[in-house]
Design a protein around this motif. Structure first.
Motif, PDB file in Angstrom:
ATOM      1  N   MET A  20     -69.495 -59.824  -3.723  1.00 25.33           N
ATOM      2  CA  MET A  20     -70.092 -60.651  -4.309  1.00 25.33           C
ATOM      3  C   MET A  20     -70.722 -61.701  -3.305  1.00 25.33           C
ATOM      4  SD  MET A  20     -69.562 -60.288  -7.703  1.00 25.33           S
ATOM      5  CE  MET A  20     -70.140 -62.075  -8.400  1.00 25.33           C
ATOM      6  N   ARG A  21     -72.004 -61.933  -3.712  1.00 26.31           N
ATOM      7  CA  ARG A  21     -72.893 -62.891  -2.776  1.00 26.31           C
ATOM      8  C   ARG A  21     -73.690 -63.849  -3.460  1.00 26.31           C
ATOM      9  NH1 ARG A  21     -72.714 -61.541   2.316  1.00 26.31           N
ATOM     10  NH2 ARG A  21     -74.785 -62.791   2.600  1.00 26.31           N
ATOM     11  N   ILE A  22     -73.979 -65.144  -2.895  1.00 27.99           N
ATOM     12  CA  ILE A  22     -75.015 -65.849  -3.437  1.00 27.99           C
ATOM     13  C   ILE A  22     -76.148 -65.154  -3.589  1.00 27.99           C
ATOM     14  CG2 ILE A  22     -75.911 -68.229  -3.712  1.00 27.99           C
ATOM     15  CD1 ILE A  22     -73.083 -68.378  -4.404  1.00 27.99           C
ATOM     16  N   GLY A  23     -76.748 -64.699  -2.398  1.00 20.71           N
ATOM     17  CA  GLY A  23     -78.052 -64.040  -2.440  1.00 20.71           C
ATOM     18  C   GLY A  23     -79.099 -65.209  -2.175  1.00 20.71           C
ATOM     19  N   SER A  24     -80.187 -64.755  -3.235  1.00 20.37           N
ATOM     20  CA  SER A  24     -81.152 -65.857  -3.399  1.00 20.37           C
ATOM     21  C   SER A  24     -80.945 -67.179  -3.981  1.00 20.37           C
ATOM     22  CB  SER A  24     -82.428 -64.871  -3.959  1.00 20.37           C
ATOM     23  OG  SER A  24     -83.656 -66.079  -3.767  1.00 20.37           O
ATOM     24  N   LEU A  25     -81.410 -68.230  -3.472  1.00 21.41           N
ATOM     25  CA  LEU A  25     -80.892 -69.301  -4.071  1.00 21.41           C
ATOM     26  C   LEU A  25     -82.099 -70.542  -3.742  1.00 21.41           C
ATOM     27  CD1 LEU A  25     -78.928 -71.148  -5.678  1.00 21.41           C
ATOM     28  CD2 LEU A  25     -77.828 -71.631  -3.444  1.00 21.41           C
ATOM     29  N   ASP A  26     -82.458 -71.204  -4.581  1.00 23.59           N
ATOM     30  CA  ASP A  26     -83.233 -72.321  -4.344  1.00 23.59           C
ATOM     31  C   ASP A  26     -82.388 -73.564  -3.785  1.00 23.59           C
ATOM     32  OD1 ASP A  26     -85.358 -74.184  -3.971  1.00 23.59           O
ATOM     33  OD2 ASP A  26     -86.302 -73.992  -5.832  1.00 23.59           O
ATOM     34  N   ALA A  27     -82.101 -73.506  -2.656  1.00 20.65           N
ATOM     35  CA  ALA A  27     -81.059 -74.584  -2.297  1.00 20.65           C
ATOM     36  C   ALA A  27     -81.565 -75.792  -2.286  1.00 20.65           C
ATOM     37  CB  ALA A  27     -80.646 -74.352  -0.736  1.00 20.65           C
ATOM     38  N   ALA A  28     -82.965 -76.221  -1.949  1.00 14.79           N
ATOM     39  CA  ALA A  28     -83.404 -77.549  -2.004  1.00 14.79           C
ATOM     40  C   ALA A  28     -83.478 -78.057  -3.443  1.00 14.79           C
ATOM     41  CB  ALA A  28     -84.802 -77.267  -1.660  1.00 14.79           C
ATOM     42  N   ALA A  29     -83.453 -77.279  -4.501  1.00 13.77           N
ATOM     43  CA  ALA A  29     -83.538 -77.766  -5.819  1.00 13.77           C
ATOM     44  C   ALA A  29     -82.122 -77.929  -6.207  1.00 13.77           C
ATOM     45  CB  ALA A  29     -84.028 -76.484  -6.788  1.00 13.77           C
ATOM     46  N   VAL A  30     -81.110 -77.392  -5.576  1.00 13.55           N
ATOM     47  CA  VAL A  30     -79.695 -77.649  -6.099  1.00 13.55           C
ATOM     48  C   VAL A  30     -79.430 -78.946  -5.359  1.00 13.55           C
ATOM     49  CG1 VAL A  30     -77.377 -76.753  -5.950  1.00 13.55           C
ATOM     50  CG2 VAL A  30     -79.120 -75.086  -6.165  1.00 13.55           C
ATOM     51  N   VAL A  31     -79.891 -79.119  -4.230  1.00 15.64           N
ATOM     52  CA  VAL A  31     -79.756 -80.491  -3.460  1.00 15.64           C
ATOM     53  C   VAL A  31     -80.267 -81.284  -4.160  1.00 15.64           C
ATOM     54  CG1 VAL A  31     -80.218 -81.559  -1.191  1.00 15.64           C
ATOM     55  CG2 VAL A  31     -79.434 -79.520  -1.356  1.00 15.64           C
ATOM     56  N   GLY A  32     -81.518 -81.428  -4.720  1.00 14.91           N
ATOM     57  CA  GLY A  32     -82.237 -82.267  -5.728  1.00 14.91           C
ATOM     58  C   GLY A  32     -81.513 -82.587  -6.717  1.00 14.91           C
ATOM     59  N   GLU A  33     -80.787 -81.919  -7.371  1.00 16.81           N
ATOM     60  CA  GLU A  33     -79.920 -81.886  -8.414  1.00 16.81           C
ATOM     61  C   GLU A  33     -78.845 -82.929  -8.270  1.00 16.81           C
ATOM     62  OE1 GLU A  33     -78.504 -78.077 -10.040  1.00 16.81           O
ATOM     63  OE2 GLU A  33     -80.746 -77.554 -10.567  1.00 16.81           O
ATOM     64  N   LEU A  34     -77.956 -82.508  -6.787  1.00 13.04           N
ATOM     65  CA  LEU A  34     -77.068 -83.466  -6.425  1.00 13.04           C
ATOM     66  C   LEU A  34     -77.548 -84.813  -6.237  1.00 13.04           C
ATOM     67  CD1 LEU A  34     -74.876 -81.285  -3.973  1.00 13.04           C
ATOM     68  CD2 LEU A  34     -74.110 -82.454  -5.777  1.00 13.04           C
ATOM     69  N   ARG A  35     -78.810 -85.112  -5.471  1.00 10.94           N
ATOM     70  CA  ARG A  35     -79.127 -86.117  -5.521  1.00 10.94           C
ATOM     71  C   ARG A  35     -79.480 -87.099  -6.629  1.00 10.94           C
ATOM     72  NH1 ARG A  35     -82.476 -87.541  -1.283  1.00 10.94           N
ATOM     73  NH2 ARG A  35     -82.576 -85.362  -0.627  1.00 10.94           N
ATOM     74  N   GLN A  36     -80.098 -86.395  -7.533  1.00  9.82           N
ATOM     75  CA  GLN A  36     -80.153 -87.016  -9.132  1.00  9.82           C
ATOM     76  C   GLN A  36     -78.666 -87.419  -9.541  1.00  9.82           C
ATOM     77  OE1 GLN A  36     -83.398 -87.618 -10.535  1.00  9.82           O
ATOM     78  NE2 GLN A  36     -82.053 -88.981 -11.711  1.00  9.82           N
ATOM     79  N   MET A  37     -77.723 -86.715  -9.501  1.00 15.40           N
ATOM     80  CA  MET A  37     -76.450 -87.361  -9.646  1.00 15.40           C
ATOM     81  C   MET A  37     -75.984 -88.645  -9.037  1.00 15.40           C
ATOM     82  SD  MET A  37     -74.269 -83.805 -10.107  1.00 15.40           S
ATOM     83  CE  MET A  37     -74.426 -82.383 -11.324  1.00 15.40           C
TER      84      MET A  37
END
Length: 280
Positions: A20-37
């Motif tokens: 199992m691997r994360i593989g391709s991920l828009d990490a910047a978008a996920v960080v942006g979601e954290l920022r919004q929280m």
């Protein structure tokens, strides 16, 4: 009681389960979601949170300021923590990729395995070599239909790299063969187009000769070379079909006949050399 014998597994054998691997991920978008929280929680320091593409620094900030989310519902806090877990796993996967590149650069610059060992947190040169090989498994797949990730063993990685080298060599041979075929096709296609006015044509012949004329001046890439062959083959089939239907030669002059014969001969050589050639 008979001792149970453990089945041995070849080091190069694929895993029974695909890793199992994360593989391709828009990490910047996920960080942006954290920022919004954090913004929604009115984190007083949120403006100091690093940019979305600064993954490590952003994760360190989110860890340090996790308490700022306590004003949110438990499910929001849980979602934020899960995003951090996901991003750290993604960061770990990417670290292997980039460390392998750093090791390759160090080796290319003359670094020995005994110099790399302490930098890679291992005790011996052989351990550094094996660790580097295991990290290469991140970007390799096995030969199974589902293309599982290669096992993290030096033997499995060496086998995958050997197979990759063979595939690359086969691709180079195929490309070189395509270039040789292309060098043969260009003059006969050019000559056939020069005699176009002396060829009996119908709608199909005209269409395919126009396709040949359009691609001929721009044949640089393998795809364009394949396209030239495809269109020339189609034009020749249309000419032969017209000749059969009318029971008359489609070549109206001696020069046109010679040009047509040369094209047919080149196409015949092409078919003998590459029976899997693409045709429309």
């Amino acid at each position: 009681m008979t001792k149970r014998v453990r089945n041995s597994v070849r080091p190069t054998k694929p895993l029974v389960r695909a890793p199992m691997r994360i593989g391709s991920l828009d990490a910047a978008a996920v960080v942006g979601e954290l920022r919004q929280m954090h913004e929604d929680a009115e984190d007083p320091d949120v403006e100091r949170m690093p940019a979305d593409d600064e993954l490590f620094s952003a994760l360190m900030y989110a860890e340090k300021h996790a308490q700022a989310l306590r004003s949110h519902a438990p499910e929001v806090q849980r979602a934020a923590a899960l995003k951090r877990v996901q991003l750290w796993e993604y960061f770990r996967e990417q670290a292997d990729v980039h460390q392998v590149r750093a090791v390759d650069d160090a080796r290319a610059a003359g670094a020995q395995w005994n110099e790399l060992a302490p930098m890679m947190a291992v005790a011996a040169p052989s351990a550094a070599y094996n660790k580097a090989k295991r990290m290469r498994a991140v970007g390799l797949t096995d030969e199974t239909p589902r293309a599982h990730r290669v096992r993290r063993t030096p033997e499995a990685v060496l086998e995958a790299e050997r197979r990759l080298l063979l595939e690359q060599a086969a691709e180079r041979r195929a490309l070189e063969a395509a270039r040789r075929r292309h060098a043969l096709l260009v003059p006969v296609a050019t000559r056939l187009l020069e005699q176009r006015a002396a060829l009996a044509c119908d709608e199909d012949v005209d269409y395919w000769l126009e396709e040949v004329e359009a691609v001929l001046p721009h044949c640089q890439t393998p795809l364009q070379m394949v396209s030239l062959k495809r269109y020339l083959d189609a034009a020749l089939r249309a000419l032969k079909k017209l000749e059969t239907r009318t029971a008359r030669s489609v070549a109206l002059t001696a020069d046109a006949r010679l040009a047509l014969e040369a094209a047919l001969e080149a196409a015949s050589l092409e078919s003998d050399e590459d029976p899997a050639a693409i045709t429309p």
